[in-house]
Design a protein around this motif. Structure first.
Motif, PDB file in Angstrom:
ATOM      1  N   ILE A   1       0.874  -1.286  -0.176  1.00 56.05           N
ATOM      2  CA  ILE A   1       0.044   0.167   0.167  1.00 56.05           C
ATOM      3  C   ILE A   1       0.990   1.300   0.058  1.00 56.05           C
TER       4      ILE A   1
ATOM      5  N   ASN B   1      -3.460   5.135   1.469  1.00 58.62           N
ATOM      6  CA  ASN B   1      -4.607   5.060   1.461  1.00 58.62           C
ATOM      7  C   ASN B   1      -5.554   6.224   1.006  1.00 58.62           C
TER       8      ASN B   1
ATOM      9  N   SER C   1      -4.959   4.180  -2.848  1.00 53.78           N
ATOM     10  CA  SER C   1      -5.792   3.036  -2.882  1.00 53.78           C
ATOM     11  C   SER C   1      -7.091   3.075  -2.080  1.00 53.78           C
TER      12      SER C   1
ATOM     13  N   THR D   1      -7.821   1.440   0.398  1.00 48.80           N
ATOM     14  CA  THR D   1      -7.682   0.580   1.525  1.00 48.80           C
ATOM     15  C   THR D   1      -7.453   1.329   2.605  1.00 48.80           C
TER      16      THR D   1
ATOM     17  N   LYS E   1      -9.412  -4.867   4.941  1.00 48.73           N
ATOM     18  CA  LYS E   1      -9.032  -3.327   4.683  1.00 48.73           C
ATOM     19  C   LYS E   1      -7.974  -3.175   3.557  1.00 48.73           C
ATOM     20  N   ALA E   2      -7.439  -4.424   2.936  1.00 52.12           N
ATOM     21  CA  ALA E   2      -6.502  -4.170   1.764  1.00 52.12           C
ATOM     22  C   ALA E   2      -6.711  -5.220   0.992  1.00 52.12           C
ATOM     23  N   SER E   3      -7.889  -5.275   0.079  1.00 52.26           N
ATOM     24  CA  SER E   3      -8.082  -6.395  -0.896  1.00 52.26           C
ATOM     25  C   SER E   3      -7.195  -6.535  -1.930  1.00 52.26           C
TER      26      SER E   3
ATOM     27  N   VAL F   1      -5.513  -3.622  -4.304  1.00 52.13           N
ATOM     28  CA  VAL F   1      -4.359  -3.328  -4.368  1.00 52.13           C
ATOM     29  C   VAL F   1      -3.579  -3.595  -5.798  1.00 52.13           C
TER      30      VAL F   1
END
Length: 164
Positions: free
Chosen positions: A32, A35, A44, A46, A83-85, A89
């Protein structure tokens, strides 16, 4: 850190030019960059740790300025991570490198096999997602030691089954 990366790029260019070699320079940053927020519209979608704000690594700039020949973001989340697929990403990185000439390789978390949500199906789905995009030039599995000396039950049992 940006100055260091730019200086390494310059030195490699000098070596390549002077000796007619083709040394490639790449980096494997945290997955990441930042965000998304109104203050950071380039980030992103995220909600995880950010390399830009917490690690002070501006990997987006390194791609935009072509300080690197290739980049291998560590996208070590599963597809359903809240939170961060992985997919979100992945798509952010694909968009970032588009048209820059910087090669994109995707880092996968092989070391997570055997933990909840991390089976052969997850890795196979991630590899297929990478293959379905134009921008990635390939995948990198972290870490090789999990192939050579398996530390998790999925690899030990031989149930990894992704090489169909």
């Amino acid at each position: 850190m940006n100055t260091l990366i730019a200086q390494v790029r310059r030195v490699i260019n000098q070596i390549n030019y002077g000796k007619r070699q083709k040394v490639r320079f790449g980096i494997s940053p945290f997955g990441i960059w930042a965000n998304y927020s109104p203050a950071c519209p380039g980030g992103s979608r995220t909600k995880g740790q950010e390399s830009y704000h917490t690690l002070f690594a501006d990997s987006r700039l390194w791609v935009q300025k072509r300080y690197v020949d290739y980049i291998v973001p560590q996208i070590y989340w599963h597809r359903m991570h809240p939170k961060a697929s992985f997919t979100v990403v992945l798509d952010w990185w694909c968009q970032l490198v588009r048209g820059t000439g910087v090669k994109l390789y995707i880092g996968h978390a092989l070391y997570r096999f055997g933990t909840p949500g991390w089976g052969a199906d997850e890795l196979l789905a991630q590899l297929n997602l990478v293959r379905s995009r134009w921008e990635p030039s390939g995948s990198v599995l972290f870490s090789c030691r999990h192939l050579l000396r398996p530390q998790n039950s999925a690899v030990r049992r031989g149930t990894i089954g992704i090489w169909r």
